[in-house]
Every structure is written in C-alpha cells, then in structure tokens.
Write a protein that holds these residues in place. Sequence first.
Motif, PDB file in Angstrom:
ATOM      1  N   PRO A   1      43.417  40.517  35.421  1.00 27.41           N
ATOM      2  CA  PRO A   1      42.994  39.160  35.792  1.00 27.41           C
ATOM      3  C   PRO A   1      43.422  38.841  37.223  1.00 27.41           C
ATOM      4  O   PRO A   1      44.453  39.316  37.688  1.00 27.41           O
ATOM      5  N   TYR A   2      42.611  38.057  37.900  1.00 23.98           N
ATOM      6  CA  TYR A   2      42.926  37.605  39.249  1.00 23.98           C
ATOM      7  C   TYR A   2      42.788  36.092  39.273  1.00 23.98           C
ATOM      8  O   TYR A   2      41.712  35.563  38.982  1.00 23.98           O
ATOM      9  N   LYS A   3      43.881  35.395  39.546  1.00 26.14           N
ATOM     10  CA  LYS A   3      43.917  33.929  39.562  1.00 26.14           C
ATOM     11  C   LYS A   3      43.426  33.345  38.245  1.00 26.14           C
ATOM     12  O   LYS A   3      42.647  32.402  38.200  1.00 26.14           O
ATOM     13  N   GLY A   4      43.819  33.959  37.138  1.00 29.80           N
ATOM     14  CA  GLY A   4      43.470  33.440  35.824  1.00 29.80           C
ATOM     15  C   GLY A   4      42.063  33.751  35.368  1.00 29.80           C
ATOM     16  O   GLY A   4      41.627  33.268  34.333  1.00 29.80           O
ATOM     17  N   GLN A   5      41.327  34.532  36.142  1.00 31.84           N
ATOM     18  CA  GLN A   5      39.958  34.879  35.765  1.00 31.84           C
ATOM     19  C   GLN A   5      39.783  36.389  35.762  1.00 31.84           C
ATOM     20  O   GLN A   5      40.458  37.112  36.490  1.00 31.84           O
ATOM     21  N   MET A   6      38.849  36.823  34.949  1.00 26.45           N
ATOM     22  CA  MET A   6      38.514  38.242  34.898  1.00 26.45           C
ATOM     23  C   MET A   6      36.995  38.331  35.024  1.00 26.45           C
ATOM     24  O   MET A   6      36.274  38.101  34.066  1.00 26.45           O
ATOM     25  N   SER A   7      36.518  38.611  36.221  1.00 29.68           N
ATOM     26  CA  SER A   7      35.077  38.652  36.434  1.00 29.68           C
ATOM     27  C   SER A   7      34.570  40.089  36.470  1.00 29.68           C
ATOM     28  O   SER A   7      35.230  40.977  36.994  1.00 29.68           O
ATOM     29  N   VAL A   8      33.402  40.271  35.884  1.00 27.30           N
ATOM     30  CA  VAL A   8      32.708  41.556  35.903  1.00 27.30           C
ATOM     31  C   VAL A   8      31.246  41.245  36.171  1.00 27.30           C
ATOM     32  O   VAL A   8      30.667  40.360  35.552  1.00 27.30           O
ATOM     33  N   SER A   9      30.650  41.946  37.107  1.00 20.84           N
ATOM     34  CA  SER A   9      29.233  41.771  37.411  1.00 20.84           C
ATOM     35  C   SER A   9      28.427  42.838  36.693  1.00 20.84           C
ATOM     36  O   SER A   9      28.864  43.986  36.583  1.00 20.84           O
ATOM     37  N   ALA A  10      27.255  42.458  36.214  1.00 18.00           N
ATOM     38  CA  ALA A  10      26.380  43.398  35.514  1.00 18.00           C
ATOM     39  C   ALA A  10      25.003  43.381  36.166  1.00 18.00           C
ATOM     40  O   ALA A  10      24.425  42.317  36.374  1.00 18.00           O
TER      41      ALA A  10
ATOM     42  N   ARG B   1      33.086  45.340  39.626  1.00 19.60           N
ATOM     43  CA  ARG B   1      33.946  44.212  40.005  1.00 19.60           C
ATOM     44  C   ARG B   1      33.746  43.907  41.471  1.00 19.60           C
ATOM     45  O   ARG B   1      34.466  43.107  42.043  1.00 19.60           O
ATOM     46  N   SER B   2      32.771  44.524  42.106  1.00 25.22           N
ATOM     47  CA  SER B   2      32.523  44.330  43.532  1.00 25.22           C
ATOM     48  C   SER B   2      31.954  42.953  43.792  1.00 25.22           C
ATOM     49  O   SER B   2      31.452  42.281  42.887  1.00 25.22           O
ATOM     50  N   SER B   3      31.991  42.567  45.054  1.00 32.52           N
ATOM     51  CA  SER B   3      31.436  41.270  45.436  1.00 32.52           C
ATOM     52  C   SER B   3      29.916  41.337  45.445  1.00 32.52           C
ATOM     53  O   SER B   3      29.321  42.403  45.318  1.00 32.52           O
TER      54      SER B   3
END
Length: 100
Positions: A50-59, A32-34
């Motif tokens: 979720p953060y601000k309505g989004q759930m981001s995951v980097s792969a 979940r890092s930048s």
Amino acid sequence: MKRIKPLRSLLPEDKQAQLRCEGDGLQLLLSRSSKKGLWRKLTSDEMLKPYKGQMSVSAELYFSPEQLKQRHVQQGKIKLYDAKGLYGTVVVDVINSRVK
C-alpha cells in the motif's frame, strides 16, 4: 468520468501487508505504472505494498473484433492474494452497450 474511491474492505488492516494479484478468465495486462508512458507488466508473484493507504492496480483489457460485436464482451476476475491465500476478488463484466 466519476472517480471511484477504493473499497476499504479490500485494503489490508495491516499497513505493511502485501498483496499480489492476477487475472482469471480475462485477456489483460495488470500494472502499477502511471497513466503516462509504457506500462510494466505485473508478474503473478510480485508483491504490492500500500502507498498512502491505497493500493492501486491498473488493468488494460484486450478484446478481439468478434468480442466487440457482442453485448457481453468479456467476463472474469482479478484475484488478490496475501501470504495466507485468496484475500479478495474483483469481478469484471465488460458489456458493449451499443449492441442490443
């Protein structure tokens, strides 16, 4: 590169809901890092909010030199789990378009 919007159907209706994720059949690092700096690896039991309505995951996917010589490089899934079990699945199919 075109930015892909998150699928609303994969986001929990409950804004406080938490999910966890893990790779299946893929050599990858989930984080979940930048985009800047070193990524911290997600553990399979780490819950995501979720953060601000989004759930981001980097792969970050890893490939061997032999895999890159093939058209179908790697195939697998990223599975999302909530407290009840399997919540959703993202199918990942990596293709090397330079190979005929």
